[in-house]
Scaffold this active site. Sequence first.
Site, mmCIF file in Angstrom:
data_model
loop_
_atom_site.group_PDB
_atom_site.id
_atom_site.type_symbol
_atom_site.label_atom_id
_atom_site.label_comp_id
_atom_site.label_asym_id
_atom_site.label_seq_id
_atom_site.Cartn_x
_atom_site.Cartn_y
_atom_site.Cartn_z
ATOM 1 N N ALA A 34 -47.071 28.877 68.868
ATOM 2 C CA ALA A 34 -48.226 29.365 68.105
ATOM 3 C C ALA A 34 -47.743 29.702 66.701
ATOM 4 C CB ALA A 34 -48.806 30.585 68.794
ATOM 5 N N GLU A 87 -46.159 25.718 76.450
ATOM 6 C CA GLU A 87 -47.325 26.015 77.307
ATOM 7 C C GLU A 87 -48.356 24.885 77.242
ATOM 8 O OE1 GLU A 87 -47.693 29.844 75.376
ATOM 9 O OE2 GLU A 87 -47.562 30.837 77.314
ATOM 10 N N GLY A 127 -46.032 28.498 72.612
ATOM 11 C CA GLY A 127 -47.319 27.852 72.875
ATOM 12 C C GLY A 127 -47.206 26.343 72.975
ATOM 13 N N GLU A 138 -40.789 33.757 72.919
ATOM 14 C CA GLU A 138 -41.652 34.811 72.380
ATOM 15 C C GLU A 138 -40.991 36.187 72.415
ATOM 16 O OE1 GLU A 138 -42.573 32.455 74.538
ATOM 17 O OE2 GLU A 138 -44.592 31.739 74.100
#
Length: 262
Positions: free
Chosen positions: A69, A116, A113, A136
């Site tokens: 992200a 993911e 992300g 993260e």
Amino acid sequence: MSDALILTETHGDGERRTALIRLNRPKQLNALNDALMDQLGAALLAFDRDDAIGCIVITGSDKAFAAGADISAMAKFDYMQVHRDDFITRNWETLLQVRKPVIAAVAGFALGGGCELAMMCDLLIAADNARFGQPEIKIGIIPGAGGTQRLPRAVGKAKAMDLVLTGRLMDVQEAERAGLVSRIVAADKLLDETLAVAAVICALSGPSVALAKACINKAFEGGLRDGIDYERRVFHSLFATEDQKEGMDAFLGKRAPAFKQR
Ligand code: DAK
């Protein structure tokens, strides 16, 4: 559209083609933001509705599938904002609505992300330079787009704990041994090899492919008994399709099936 955050094209010469979606923020290593995820979601749903498409591939650049992200966007968020905007849930999981197979073709970094997103796909074909991780923890958060749930299901609790709690990256060999990656291919052959797999899927019966995907997702996401019951109902329902008749007739007639996608 030079500022498009995704680029799309189609490939193949059969009745059903493969849709290829490229994440396109190369300077930010394809870091994922809301605008990109909106565009990705819209493209995925459009290709899922398109009868001329049999399979969808998502890829990034040679250097990064996606490095996570977008940290510069997230750095400004506070609790009330992510809660009120339903950050992630609102538009990051559209991929899960897609009934056709979605293949992640991963080269370079698939982190946070990005890892993911790759794990939400159905098959994960990786270049020999691919690296995976959920780092993260190093920036004071935890995986928030399903990583704490999908990673242990894919690689087991011990390795998931190792990756999530230390934030270390794993190379593609480790990822393949652990069960995260379907196939490893040479980096310069990633798209060719992935499109070849997609072409195999495109030539099959779309209804049975979509239902096989739904059944495997049941196994991944729920309990064994519920999964078996679901599989049995879906299995029975396939005997209502013309493609089941055609597939079996063709086998018994020693000829190639001519699937009608119904
Ligand atoms: N976000 C924004 N920019 C990024 C980025 C990211 N995740 N990753 C890389 N970039 C940018 C860099 O800032 C740099 O920009 P410039 O300085 O050139 O302007 C450019 O991409 C190139 O990166 P590097 O210069 O760092 O390239 P290197 O080859 O040296 O290193 C790297 C590559 C991938 C190892 C490194 O860039 C890196 O460590 N990136 C961050 C990886 C990371 O921490 N990923 C996890 C992000 S957190 C949530 C749900 C989900 C999430 C959060 C919350 N909620 C429900 C609330 C998900 C979170 C994440 O994914």
